[in-house]
Design an enzyme around this catalytic site. Sequence first.
Site, PDB file in Angstrom:
ATOM      1  N   GLU A 118      34.968  53.149  40.694  1.00 19.70           N
ATOM      2  CA  GLU A 118      34.923  52.761  42.117  1.00 19.70           C
ATOM      3  C   GLU A 118      33.511  52.915  42.661  1.00 19.70           C
ATOM      4  OE1 GLU A 118      37.757  54.956  44.372  1.00 19.70           O
ATOM      5  OE2 GLU A 118      39.392  53.616  43.839  1.00 19.70           O
TER       6      GLU A 118
ATOM      7  N   ASP B 176      32.334  27.071  47.866  1.00 14.72           N
ATOM      8  CA  ASP B 176      33.229  27.554  46.815  1.00 14.72           C
ATOM      9  C   ASP B 176      33.051  26.607  45.625  1.00 14.72           C
ATOM     10  OD1 ASP B 176      35.286  28.113  45.090  1.00 14.72           O
ATOM     11  OD2 ASP B 176      36.847  28.230  46.628  1.00 14.72           O
TER      12      ASP B 176
ATOM     13  N   THR C 189      34.859  31.060  40.801  1.00 15.99           N
ATOM     14  CA  THR C 189      35.596  31.662  39.698  1.00 15.99           C
ATOM     15  C   THR C 189      34.716  31.520  38.460  1.00 15.99           C
ATOM     16  OG1 THR C 189      36.695  29.551  39.312  1.00 15.99           O
ATOM     17  CG2 THR C 189      37.927  31.180  40.570  1.00 15.99           C
TER      18      THR C 189
ATOM     19  N   ARG D 242      38.925  35.231  33.402  1.00 19.85           N
ATOM     20  CA  ARG D 242      39.424  35.106  34.766  1.00 19.85           C
ATOM     21  C   ARG D 242      38.692  36.141  35.614  1.00 19.85           C
ATOM     22  NH1 ARG D 242      43.305  31.914  33.680  1.00 19.85           N
ATOM     23  NH2 ARG D 242      43.468  31.471  35.876  1.00 19.85           N
TER      24      ARG D 242
ATOM     25  N   LYS E 165      36.645  28.490  34.936  1.00 15.38           N
ATOM     26  CA  LYS E 165      36.912  27.045  34.849  1.00 15.38           C
ATOM     27  C   LYS E 165      35.794  26.405  34.008  1.00 15.38           C
ATOM     28  CE  LYS E 165      39.271  26.991  39.392  1.00 15.38           C
ATOM     29  NZ  LYS E 165      39.927  28.216  39.439  1.00 15.38           N
TER      30      LYS E 165
ATOM     31  N   TYR F  31      37.281  54.205  35.053  1.00 19.44           N
ATOM     32  CA  TYR F  31      37.313  54.038  36.520  1.00 19.44           C
ATOM     33  C   TYR F  31      35.886  54.048  37.056  1.00 19.44           C
ATOM     34  CZ  TYR F  31      41.437  53.446  39.288  1.00 19.44           C
ATOM     35  OH  TYR F  31      42.487  52.881  39.948  1.00 19.44           O
TER      36      TYR F  31
HETATM   37  C1  LIG Z   1      38.105  25.842  44.655  1.00 14.59           C
HETATM   38  C2  LIG Z   1      38.913  27.044  44.235  1.00 14.59           C
HETATM   39  N1  LIG Z   1      38.688  28.214  44.844  1.00 14.59           N
HETATM   40  C3  LIG Z   1      39.394  29.318  44.525  1.00 14.59           C
HETATM   41  C4  LIG Z   1      40.368  29.284  43.555  1.00 14.59           C
HETATM   42  C5  LIG Z   1      41.175  30.523  43.296  1.00 14.59           C
HETATM   43  O1  LIG Z   1      40.953  31.110  42.098  1.00 14.59           O
HETATM   44  P1  LIG Z   1      42.008  32.148  41.458  1.00 14.59           P
HETATM   45  O2  LIG Z   1      43.117  31.325  40.913  1.00 14.59           O
HETATM   46  O3  LIG Z   1      41.183  32.829  40.421  1.00 14.59           O
HETATM   47  O4  LIG Z   1      42.445  33.066  42.540  1.00 14.59           O
HETATM   48  C6  LIG Z   1      40.623  28.083  42.888  1.00 14.59           C
HETATM   49  C7  LIG Z   1      41.653  28.051  41.846  1.00 14.59           C
HETATM   50  O5  LIG Z   1      42.099  27.086  41.353  1.00 14.59           O
HETATM   51  C8  LIG Z   1      39.886  26.925  43.245  1.00 14.59           C
HETATM   52  O6  LIG Z   1      40.124  25.739  42.687  1.00 14.59           O
END
Ligand SMILES: Cc1ncc(COP(=O)(O)O)c(C=O)c1O
Length: 390
Positions: free
Chosen positions: A48, A196, A222, A231, A225, A46
């Site tokens: 936090e 993003d 993320t 993940r 990918k 843990y």
């Molecule tokens: C552009 C984008 N942002 C955020 C996410 C969300 O990711 P997660 O599935 O890990 O919550 C995705 C997932 O496919 C995505 O394509």
Amino acid sequence: MQDKDIEKLIQSEKKRQKSVINLIASENYVSKDVLTALGSELTNKYAEGYPGARFYGGNTIIDDIERMAQNRALSLFGLSSKKWHVNVQPLSGSPANVAVYTALVPYGAKIMGMTLSHGGHLTHGHKVSTTGMIWTQVPYGVSSGTEKLDYEELLQIAKKEKPALIVAGYTAYPRKIDWKKMRMIADACGALLMVDMSHIAGLIAGKSYPSPFPYADIVTTTVHKTLRGPRSALIFSKIDERGLYTKIDKAIFPGMQGGPHMNQIAAVAVALREANTKEFAQYTKQVIANAQSLAKELKNLGWRIITGGTDSHMVLVDTWMDGTGISGKVASEKLEEQGIIVNMNTVPFDTRKPFDPSGIRLGSAAETTRGKTEKDFVKIAQKIDKILRA
Ligand SMILES: Cc1ncc(COP(=O)(O)O)c(C=O)c1O
């Protein structure tokens, strides 16, 4: 394993992953080292709080791991720790995006994001996502002629709606994004620019796709990918007088999460180190070359490719073609029967519903990890064509 039931299922899934052609654009195959870190004793701890400021004892080693992940994240994208901060604790991409909005956008205020059917993510303000329930989405899409972003149109929307934050970077958009133009649009309405880069992070790390860092205020991603990690997710924020990162750190903990998943953070660190190599940069070039090879051959075989091609790992195919072809759902089912895994996807201005849309989304990242090159992707395109026409 003592638990034979789960062991059997893990082995079956391992076998399935090995036996299929995986064209899911958001998936990849991580290294043994990443799996080792994920399966380590770090899951027992843990922690936090943040490095140097934890609410539990016994965290000296954990602090080193988290700091290492942070340093590697900054180094991978060529960022100075004086100018950028990175939070490595988000459990995944969706909570990372929610944390940014929670920190920086007053409840009910406007977030300008791409609509789902044109390629945006649920967390860019779609109404079924909490992001669409708590904040108000100002939707934008691609242009009907080119199926690409029309920056002039975006500028008009931004000036009229005055959103607090603009999201750039998508789930189903195969082309380059002009980050500089997105910055100008954000500046024209006084909005924050959040990029993003979940889908393209690996390509950016490998310098095969333009970096958003010179232009964005916040960058979320993320790790699982094209970046080929576990993940997880990262939030980068610019360090300046606005104090963005302290608000974001607070939104993650104590705002939204408790103890960070330290096994996952160690695995992130491993993946970030792997991505900071010449081999990985070469991999990302091959990922794009393979996607382009796939798109070209499918086009030659008569399929309509959204935007006419790709600049990334992603290819969007219109399988419905105004009723002359088959729906995306039928297409993905037919392909799966023959061992090719894809996902159905809407195409811009789709006349069909999301659960049976007009297209499929293909990606080259996973199969490139397995060593495939352009020639293999020509063959994959031919196989897809044969299956879809059968
Ligand atoms: C552009 C984008 N942002 C955020 C996410 C969300 O990711 P997660 O599935 O890990 O919550 C995705 C997932 O496919 C995505 O394509």
